[in-house]
Design a protein around this motif. Sequence first.
Motif, PDB file in Angstrom:
ATOM      1  N   TRP A 154      -0.873 -10.296 -15.572  1.00  0.00           N
ATOM      2  CA  TRP A 154       0.046 -11.315 -15.655  1.00  0.00           C
ATOM      3  C   TRP A 154       1.876 -11.675 -15.353  1.00  0.00           C
ATOM      4  O   TRP A 154       2.106 -12.527 -15.406  1.00  0.00           O
ATOM      5  CB  TRP A 154       0.112 -10.498 -17.446  1.00  0.00           C
ATOM      6  CG  TRP A 154       0.825 -11.647 -18.272  1.00  0.00           C
ATOM      7  CD1 TRP A 154       1.002 -13.256 -18.921  1.00  0.00           C
ATOM      8  CD2 TRP A 154       2.485 -11.574 -18.344  1.00  0.00           C
ATOM      9  NE1 TRP A 154       2.439 -13.281 -19.833  1.00  0.00           N
ATOM     10  CE2 TRP A 154       3.363 -12.089 -19.321  1.00  0.00           C
ATOM     11  CE3 TRP A 154       3.437 -10.140 -17.649  1.00  0.00           C
ATOM     12  CZ2 TRP A 154       4.484 -12.520 -19.759  1.00  0.00           C
ATOM     13  CZ3 TRP A 154       5.062 -10.184 -18.445  1.00  0.00           C
ATOM     14  CH2 TRP A 154       5.058 -10.935 -19.401  1.00  0.00           C
ATOM     15  N   LYS A 179       1.576 -13.210 -12.038  1.00  0.00           N
ATOM     16  CA  LYS A 179       0.924 -14.905 -12.537  1.00  0.00           C
ATOM     17  C   LYS A 179       2.712 -15.240 -13.183  1.00  0.00           C
ATOM     18  O   LYS A 179       3.263 -16.676 -12.252  1.00  0.00           O
ATOM     19  CB  LYS A 179       0.457 -14.817 -13.433  1.00  0.00           C
ATOM     20  CG  LYS A 179      -1.041 -15.046 -13.256  1.00  0.00           C
ATOM     21  CD  LYS A 179      -1.816 -16.558 -14.381  1.00  0.00           C
ATOM     22  CE  LYS A 179      -2.892 -16.574 -13.440  1.00  0.00           C
ATOM     23  NZ  LYS A 179      -3.471 -15.202 -14.509  1.00  0.00           N
ATOM     24  N   ALA A 180       2.880 -14.616 -13.240  1.00  0.00           N
ATOM     25  CA  ALA A 180       4.428 -14.790 -13.235  1.00  0.00           C
ATOM     26  C   ALA A 180       5.484 -14.699 -12.434  1.00  0.00           C
ATOM     27  O   ALA A 180       6.380 -16.226 -12.415  1.00  0.00           O
ATOM     28  CB  ALA A 180       5.452 -13.838 -14.607  1.00  0.00           C
TER      29      ALA A 180
END
Lengths: 258, 288
Positions: free
Chosen positions: B274, B277-278
């Motif tokens: 996550w 991805k950020a």
Amino acid sequence: MRRRFFSAAWAYYILLVIFLYLPIGLLIVFSFNDSPMVVFPLKGFTLKWYGALAQAREMLAALRNSLILGLASSAVATFLGTMAALAAVRYRFPGRGVFMAVSAMPLVIPYVVLGVALLILFSTFNIERSLFTVGIGHIVINIPYVMLIVGARLVGFPSSLEEAAMDLGATYWGTLRRVTIPIAMPAIVAAFLTSFTTSFDEFAVSFFLTGTEVTLPIYVYSQLRFPSRLPVVITLSAIVMTGSVALLLFAESLRRKG
Amino acid sequence: MRDTRSRLLILITPPALLLIMFFVLPMLNMATFSFRQGAFGEERHMWTLAHYREFLRNTAFQRLLGRSIAMAFETSLYCIILAYPLAYFLIFRAGERRVALLTLVLVPAWTSFLLRILAWKLILSSEGLLSGLLQAVGLLAEPKPVLLYSRAAVVVALTYSWLPFVALPIFAALERIDPHLLEAAADLGCPPWRAFLRVTLPLSLPGVVAGFFFVFIPTLGEWVTPALVGGVDGIMYGNIIQDQFVRGLNWPMGALMSLVMLLAMLVLLGLLVWLLKALHVELGDLIG
């Protein structure tokens, strides 16, 4: 101004290198120390621990076990990992993502979990623990590394070479044998050497899977409680360290050339 | 088309079979094993939730897991703090010799893991190097172990072991930065520290994150280093798992503990994906 920063950076680098080499240097120094106790102060120079190696029969048996285990498990891991890399890089198929995720998983699983899970499995199916079961553990650990190293090499050269060979009448397996594998060979050898050194040094998983035939790290661990055996253990380790460093430098040069 | 399919099957079946038999199956088997009464005899065939109740009731287990996560986090952080300047120096100051100098840093990591921990024991013990040095300069009155058998000793030994592995991905990330970007920043009047904060650091973050997890994953599962230099104070979650199989002989409890560690690791990895991805990073970039 710039000049001063430059030398501060060098000083930092040199300090870190000393920090990294000091513990290893210490072991090598103690392998020449004329005292049965591995403590300071040093007592003088001797080669007797190197001479005592020849008599350390259990340890040499452990060394032999580790060499056999390392060669066999890395041969299997390299073979299977190369097949998996070929499939993953050269083919698009349903479930490819799942396949790659599962085969990379051993990289992100703590060794204690893998060791325990395999121990329970072997016990569930009443499989006696031996060098064979340790080898299974090492193969699972090493397949992802082989896939990464060989896969990177396969991505690096276009499949058009293989297509050309097949257009000229070579069979698929002939192309694999005479084009693909030779081109990937430096990476395959590097993967084998990396697997071998990993297997040779592996302890955390082996501990759970070993039977009566112990590997060298397991033997070393069992000897740590007996201070009088330490000098000989350290001496063999000094030799092994030198050997494995030489092997990995060779593997690294192959990988970089590739 | 059918040809392609059969070739693929020939290539993929052996490795897939091995991974299913000796990786997927053991994990599932471990999960079911955690519901068993015991590992041996009759108890093997009795099912129970007792271990789950015990695990939830005994806060010592949970605290130890939390402490191990903290220790793994600390170790990773120290490795990054030490390795980042090193990689930075190699890329921006060492010129042509950078690969040779990097290799020099990597070599110690290729030597025996157990022996390196043993070496630390020799450094920290009462007749060891550090104790001797401190006595020589008058900071220590008598031979005494320094740090040995403590949480700090575990963190020091682990930081030592993993430092080179962190230098590698940061080095690779910095190597990929286009020097023109930094020149452009300078031409536009950006002071070096600001160029570092706004260009170099963000672009090297993938390497930092990769390095973090190179250390974090194996450190969280550690049991060997704490067993050798940690003493009572430096014990980690991996040690109590090992204990269930070696001394406690409560295998189902050990299976449950190891399952919990597996889940904790997967949650943390999910967090990583996550985070990446950020940061707009492809997973593949990390391996480089």
